[in-house]
Write a protein that holds these residues in place. Sequence first.
Motif, PDB file in Angstrom:
ATOM      1  N   ILE A  67       0.428   4.623   8.281  1.00 16.10           N
ATOM      2  CA  ILE A  67      -0.469   4.226   7.194  1.00 16.10           C
ATOM      3  C   ILE A  67       0.291   4.172   5.870  1.00 16.10           C
ATOM      4  CG2 ILE A  67      -2.438   5.004   5.812  1.00 16.10           C
ATOM      5  CD1 ILE A  67      -3.562   6.183   8.484  1.00 16.10           C
ATOM      6  N   ILE A  68       1.056   5.218   5.583  1.00 20.37           N
ATOM      7  CA  ILE A  68       1.813   5.255   4.328  1.00 20.37           C
ATOM      8  C   ILE A  68       2.804   4.094   4.268  1.00 20.37           C
ATOM      9  CG2 ILE A  68       3.502   6.579   3.002  1.00 20.37           C
ATOM     10  CD1 ILE A  68       2.096   9.123   4.120  1.00 20.37           C
ATOM     11  N   SER A  69       3.468   3.835   5.390  1.00 22.70           N
ATOM     12  CA  SER A  69       4.437   2.736   5.445  1.00 22.70           C
ATOM     13  C   SER A  69       3.763   1.385   5.219  1.00 22.70           C
ATOM     14  CB  SER A  69       5.140   2.750   6.804  1.00 22.70           C
ATOM     15  OG  SER A  69       6.032   1.680   6.935  1.00 22.70           O
ATOM     16  N   ALA A  70       2.555   1.223   5.732  1.00 24.32           N
ATOM     17  CA  ALA A  70       1.863  -0.059   5.627  1.00 24.32           C
ATOM     18  C   ALA A  70       1.254  -0.287   4.254  1.00 24.32           C
ATOM     19  CB  ALA A  70       0.783  -0.157   6.700  1.00 24.32           C
ATOM     20  N   LEU A  71       0.808   0.798   3.597  1.00 25.38           N
ATOM     21  CA  LEU A  71       0.005   0.651   2.383  1.00 25.38           C
ATOM     22  C   LEU A  71       0.732   1.011   1.099  1.00 25.38           C
ATOM     23  CD1 LEU A  71      -2.196   0.750   4.708  1.00 25.38           C
ATOM     24  CD2 LEU A  71      -3.716   1.728   2.991  1.00 25.38           C
ATOM     25  N   MET A 129      -6.812   4.506  -3.831  1.00 26.61           N
ATOM     26  CA  MET A 129      -8.064   4.797  -3.137  1.00 26.61           C
ATOM     27  C   MET A 129      -8.004   4.336  -1.678  1.00 26.61           C
ATOM     28  SD  MET A 129     -11.080   6.059  -3.061  1.00 26.61           S
ATOM     29  CE  MET A 129     -11.520   6.330  -4.776  1.00 26.61           C
ATOM     30  N   ALA A 130      -7.478   3.130  -1.446  1.00 23.08           N
ATOM     31  CA  ALA A 130      -7.362   2.622  -0.081  1.00 23.08           C
ATOM     32  C   ALA A 130      -6.446   3.511   0.750  1.00 23.08           C
ATOM     33  CB  ALA A 130      -6.841   1.185  -0.103  1.00 23.08           C
ATOM     34  N   LEU A 131      -5.322   3.926   0.173  1.00 24.28           N
ATOM     35  CA  LEU A 131      -4.387   4.788   0.887  1.00 24.28           C
ATOM     36  C   LEU A 131      -5.036   6.124   1.229  1.00 24.28           C
ATOM     37  CD1 LEU A 131      -1.546   5.400   1.948  1.00 24.28           C
ATOM     38  CD2 LEU A 131      -0.912   6.133  -0.366  1.00 24.28           C
ATOM     39  N   ALA A 132      -5.758   6.685   0.266  1.00 26.45           N
ATOM     40  CA  ALA A 132      -6.412   7.977   0.510  1.00 26.45           C
ATOM     41  C   ALA A 132      -7.460   7.865   1.615  1.00 26.45           C
ATOM     42  CB  ALA A 132      -7.045   8.489  -0.780  1.00 26.45           C
ATOM     43  N   LEU A 172     -12.984   1.181   5.817  1.00 24.77           N
ATOM     44  CA  LEU A 172     -13.391   1.584   4.467  1.00 24.77           C
ATOM     45  C   LEU A 172     -12.259   1.320   3.476  1.00 24.77           C
ATOM     46  CD1 LEU A 172     -15.258   4.954   5.205  1.00 24.77           C
ATOM     47  CD2 LEU A 172     -16.286   2.779   4.470  1.00 24.77           C
ATOM     48  N   ALA A 173     -11.031   1.597   3.888  1.00 22.95           N
ATOM     49  CA  ALA A 173      -9.877   1.326   3.019  1.00 22.95           C
ATOM     50  C   ALA A 173      -9.756  -0.157   2.732  1.00 22.95           C
ATOM     51  CB  ALA A 173      -8.600   1.854   3.671  1.00 22.95           C
ATOM     52  N   LEU A 174     -10.100  -0.985   3.700  1.00 26.30           N
ATOM     53  CA  LEU A 174     -10.037  -2.435   3.523  1.00 26.30           C
ATOM     54  C   LEU A 174     -11.013  -2.892   2.449  1.00 26.30           C
ATOM     55  CD1 LEU A 174      -8.440  -4.743   4.907  1.00 26.30           C
ATOM     56  CD2 LEU A 174     -10.407  -5.074   6.402  1.00 26.30           C
ATOM     57  N   LEU A 175     -12.117  -2.167   2.315  1.00 28.49           N
ATOM     58  CA  LEU A 175     -13.144  -2.511   1.332  1.00 28.49           C
ATOM     59  C   LEU A 175     -12.869  -1.909  -0.046  1.00 28.49           C
ATOM     60  CD1 LEU A 175     -16.312  -1.968   3.567  1.00 28.49           C
ATOM     61  CD2 LEU A 175     -15.242  -4.159   2.965  1.00 28.49           C
TER      62      LEU A 175
END
Length: 320
Positions: A254-258, A265-268, A316-319
């Motif tokens: 996730i960290i690598s992608a975002l 907020m999306a990362l969290a 949810l992160a996508l939104l």
Amino acid sequence: MQGKAPTPDGQVQDAVKGNWVDTLAPEWTRPYLRLSRADRPIGTWLLFLPCLWGLVLAMLNSQSSNWSDLWIAFVCAAGSWLMRGAGCTWNDITDRDFDAQVARTRSRPIPSGQVSVKGALVWMALQALVSFGLLLTLNAAAIAMGVLALLPVAVYPFAKRFTWWPQVFLGVAFNWGILLAWVAHSGSLGWPAVVLYLAGMTWTLFYDTIYAHQDTEDDALIGVKSTARLFGSSSPMWLRRFLVATVLLMAVAIISALQTEASVMALALALVGPWAMGWHMVWQLKRFDDEDPAKLLAVFRSNRDTGLIPLIFFCLALLA
């Protein structure tokens, strides 16, 4: 080895009770649908959910989404059902002699005589061909990934004959959809997808070790290997290791992608996914009882919810 008596009307012993195959499907289709495990949908979920992980993480990585992603999701859904069915059919063809000696599996269509080996081969080919037709609607890189997926699917049924770690081979096959869905969206493979793939593999080691504990006595008698037999009473310790590895690897993916494009907020939100998934796996560990096959099966089936948890937070992160 005697086990339970055969279930009535051709039902498979460990099928979901009152499932649609046994109650609603035309009678002539039931043996073939049972061969595809349509009466046991958990396997399709475990194949489909990693596809969605890969697709949504790719969308988060690129910070883009369009209507074609819905088609990718549909192809993944249909392909998961079809290729799970084809893979299970192949598994039952190769394992027919073993299945006849195991209490939980002797009621399956081939060892119970409901379907011939020739009929099973035709059914397997039909499912694979329809799935291939759907695959051809995706980009060239995704088509190549889909064709490569046939290799681990073909090898997996034989793994328990030569290694104590057949669950690794299952993980390779069952999480391939992460790579395929990422490539279908992005056009090329990225490191976040590879790390997420490894997270899926450790998750598979977790849930399939639990599943394999149902058959340890029969497997020992007929010489079938598994991580459940290998770990024995140390299984809870190994399951905790797989749990930690799954959470950490997914967090790294996730960290690598975002890290470059997405908002804080999306990362969290996305990182809550593996954290919550880990707690669900802890709950499974508390229910793990290698002396109770019914509880083992129930815990294994709960992994549909385990896989849905990170997906919810990815969306949810996508939104965000």
